[in-house]
Design a protein around this motif. Structure first.
Motif, PDB file in Angstrom:
ATOM      1  N   ILE A  60       0.836  -1.206   0.000  1.00 53.12           N
ATOM      2  CA  ILE A  60       0.000   0.000   0.000  1.00 53.12           C
ATOM      3  C   ILE A  60       0.866   1.249   0.000  1.00 53.12           C
ATOM      4  N   GLY A  61       1.923   1.232   0.820  1.00 50.97           N
ATOM      5  CA  GLY A  61       2.827   2.384   0.866  1.00 50.97           C
ATOM      6  C   GLY A  61       3.519   2.620  -0.464  1.00 50.97           C
ATOM      7  N   SER A  62       3.907   1.542  -1.118  1.00 54.35           N
ATOM      8  CA  SER A  62       4.561   1.666  -2.430  1.00 54.35           C
ATOM      9  C   SER A  62       3.620   2.272  -3.459  1.00 54.35           C
ATOM     10  N   ARG A  63       2.387   1.792  -3.451  1.00 56.84           N
ATOM     11  CA  ARG A  63       1.392   2.317  -4.407  1.00 56.84           C
ATOM     12  C   ARG A  63       1.148   3.806  -4.164  1.00 56.84           C
ATOM     13  N   THR A  64       0.993   4.175  -2.904  1.00 55.78           N
ATOM     14  CA  THR A  64       0.747   5.574  -2.566  1.00 55.78           C
ATOM     15  C   THR A  64       1.942   6.445  -2.921  1.00 55.78           C
ATOM     16  N   SER A  65       3.145   5.972  -2.601  1.00 57.61           N
ATOM     17  CA  SER A  65       4.355   6.719  -2.905  1.00 57.61           C
ATOM     18  C   SER A  65       4.516   6.930  -4.408  1.00 57.61           C
ATOM     19  N   PHE A  66       4.263   5.872  -5.183  1.00 50.98           N
ATOM     20  CA  PHE A  66       4.377   5.993  -6.636  1.00 50.98           C
ATOM     21  C   PHE A  66       3.369   7.009  -7.163  1.00 50.98           C
ATOM     22  N   ALA A  67       2.130   6.925  -6.680  1.00 52.69           N
ATOM     23  CA  ALA A  67       1.080   7.843  -7.146  1.00 52.69           C
ATOM     24  C   ALA A  67       1.415   9.293  -6.806  1.00 52.69           C
ATOM     25  N   LEU A  68       1.924   9.531  -5.616  1.00 48.28           N
ATOM     26  CA  LEU A  68       2.278  10.897  -5.225  1.00 48.28           C
ATOM     27  C   LEU A  68       3.442  11.432  -6.051  1.00 48.28           C
ATOM     28  N   ASN A  69       4.447  10.600  -6.279  1.00 44.06           N
ATOM     29  CA  ASN A  69       5.577  11.035  -7.098  1.00 44.06           C
ATOM     30  C   ASN A  69       5.170  11.254  -8.546  1.00 44.06           C
ATOM     31  N   ALA A  70       4.251  10.446  -9.052  1.00 50.86           N
ATOM     32  CA  ALA A  70       3.744  10.659 -10.412  1.00 50.86           C
ATOM     33  C   ALA A  70       2.994  11.986 -10.497  1.00 50.86           C
ATOM     34  N   ALA A  71       2.264  12.334  -9.436  1.00 50.20           N
ATOM     35  CA  ALA A  71       1.555  13.614  -9.412  1.00 50.20           C
ATOM     36  C   ALA A  71       2.547  14.778  -9.426  1.00 50.20           C
ATOM     37  N   VAL A  72       3.644  14.638  -8.708  1.00 49.30           N
ATOM     38  CA  VAL A  72       4.683  15.673  -8.724  1.00 49.30           C
ATOM     39  C   VAL A  72       5.255  15.816 -10.136  1.00 49.30           C
ATOM     40  N   ALA A  73       5.520  14.691 -10.791  1.00 49.01           N
ATOM     41  CA  ALA A  73       6.064  14.739 -12.160  1.00 49.01           C
ATOM     42  C   ALA A  73       5.077  15.395 -13.118  1.00 49.01           C
ATOM     43  N   ARG A  74       3.789  15.056 -12.992  1.00 46.10           N
ATOM     44  CA  ARG A  74       2.771  15.677 -13.866  1.00 46.10           C
ATOM     45  C   ARG A  74       2.693  17.181 -13.622  1.00 46.10           C
ATOM     46  N   THR A  75       2.746  17.577 -12.358  1.00 51.48           N
ATOM     47  CA  THR A  75       2.674  19.005 -12.029  1.00 51.48           C
ATOM     48  C   THR A  75       3.883  19.742 -12.573  1.00 51.48           C
ATOM     49  N   ALA A  76       5.077  19.169 -12.415  1.00 54.48           N
ATOM     50  CA  ALA A  76       6.289  19.803 -12.943  1.00 54.48           C
ATOM     51  C   ALA A  76       6.211  19.916 -14.462  1.00 54.48           C
ATOM     52  N   ASP A  77       5.684  18.891 -15.116  1.00 49.75           N
ATOM     53  CA  ASP A  77       5.531  18.924 -16.572  1.00 49.75           C
ATOM     54  C   ASP A  77       4.541  20.005 -16.991  1.00 49.75           C
ATOM     55  N   ARG A  78       3.436  20.082 -16.266  1.00 48.52           N
ATOM     56  CA  ARG A  78       2.428  21.106 -16.581  1.00 48.52           C
ATOM     57  C   ARG A  78       3.000  22.514 -16.380  1.00 48.52           C
ATOM     58  N   MET A  79       3.773  22.683 -15.309  1.00 50.85           N
ATOM     59  CA  MET A  79       4.381  23.989 -15.051  1.00 50.85           C
ATOM     60  C   MET A  79       5.391  24.346 -16.137  1.00 50.85           C
ATOM     61  N   SER A  80       6.136  23.341 -16.616  1.00 46.85           N
ATOM     62  CA  SER A  80       7.098  23.581 -17.697  1.00 46.85           C
ATOM     63  C   SER A  80       6.367  24.031 -18.958  1.00 46.85           C
ATOM     64  N   GLY A  81       5.259  23.390 -19.255  1.00 50.72           N
ATOM     65  CA  GLY A  81       4.460  23.780 -20.425  1.00 50.72           C
ATOM     66  C   GLY A  81       3.945  25.197 -20.298  1.00 50.72           C
ATOM     67  N   GLN A  82       3.475  25.556 -19.110  1.00 47.21           N
ATOM     68  CA  GLN A  82       2.971  26.908 -18.903  1.00 47.21           C
ATOM     69  C   GLN A  82       4.100  27.930 -19.030  1.00 47.21           C
ATOM     70  N   LEU A  83       5.275  27.581 -18.503  1.00 48.69           N
ATOM     71  CA  LEU A  83       6.425  28.478 -18.610  1.00 48.69           C
ATOM     72  C   LEU A  83       6.816  28.686 -20.076  1.00 48.69           C
ATOM     73  N   LEU A  84       6.796  27.609 -20.851  1.00 50.22           N
ATOM     74  CA  LEU A  84       7.121  27.729 -22.275  1.00 50.22           C
ATOM     75  C   LEU A  84       6.078  28.568 -23.012  1.00 50.22           C
ATOM     76  N   ASP A  85       4.800  28.417 -22.622  1.00 54.91           N
ATOM     77  CA  ASP A  85       3.761  29.244 -23.233  1.00 54.91           C
ATOM     78  C   ASP A  85       3.954  30.716 -22.920  1.00 54.91           C
ATOM     79  N   ILE A  86       4.364  31.012 -21.714  1.00 61.58           N
ATOM     80  CA  ILE A  86       4.549  32.396 -21.305  1.00 61.58           C
ATOM     81  C   ILE A  86       5.744  33.013 -22.030  1.00 61.58           C
ATOM     82  N   THR A  87       6.843  32.247 -22.129  1.00 64.81           N
ATOM     83  CA  THR A  87       8.060  32.793 -22.731  1.00 64.81           C
ATOM     84  C   THR A  87       8.029  32.784 -24.257  1.00 64.81           C
ATOM     85  N   ALA A  88       7.079  32.060 -24.852  1.00 67.46           N
ATOM     86  CA  ALA A  88       7.026  31.970 -26.318  1.00 67.46           C
ATOM     87  C   ALA A  88       6.388  33.180 -26.927  1.00 67.46           C
TER      88      ALA A  88
END
Length: 88
Positions: A60-88
């Motif tokens: 259960i801990g592994s599943r939760t940890s993976f899901a939380l880290n995946a959410a961090v990766a998705r958020t960082a990716d989304r923020m990168s996209g927004q940053l590229l949109d702003i600077t473009a």
């Protein structure tokens, strides 16, 4: 450019966290798979006689940890996209 190292750090941290969660999951799965498998001349006790609570907690801990880290990766990716949109 000041936010770039943080974004990269977030992705690296998330990737490392997902890798560690996957490793923990594999270890727990291996422990479950080994129940009842003969070891040398003796067999491990049947599953009914083994306390699996810590192994289930690891799963259960592994599943939760993976899901939380995946959410961090998705958020960082989304923020990168927004940053590229702003600077473009």
């Amino acid at each position: 450019m000041g936010g770039e190292p943080t974004r990269i750090d977030a992705l690296q941290t998330a990737t490392t966290g997902m890798t560690r969660a996957t490793d923990r999951l594999g270890t727990a799965a291996q422990r479950i798979a080994e129940i009842g498998v003969p070891v040398g001349d003796a067999a491990l006790p049947p599953a009914a006689q083994v306390d699996l609570s810590s192994t289930v907690a690891d799963l259960i801990g592994s599943r939760t940890s993976f899901a939380l880290n995946a959410a961090v990766a998705r958020t960082a990716d989304r923020m990168s996209g927004q940053l590229l949109d702003i600077t473009a």
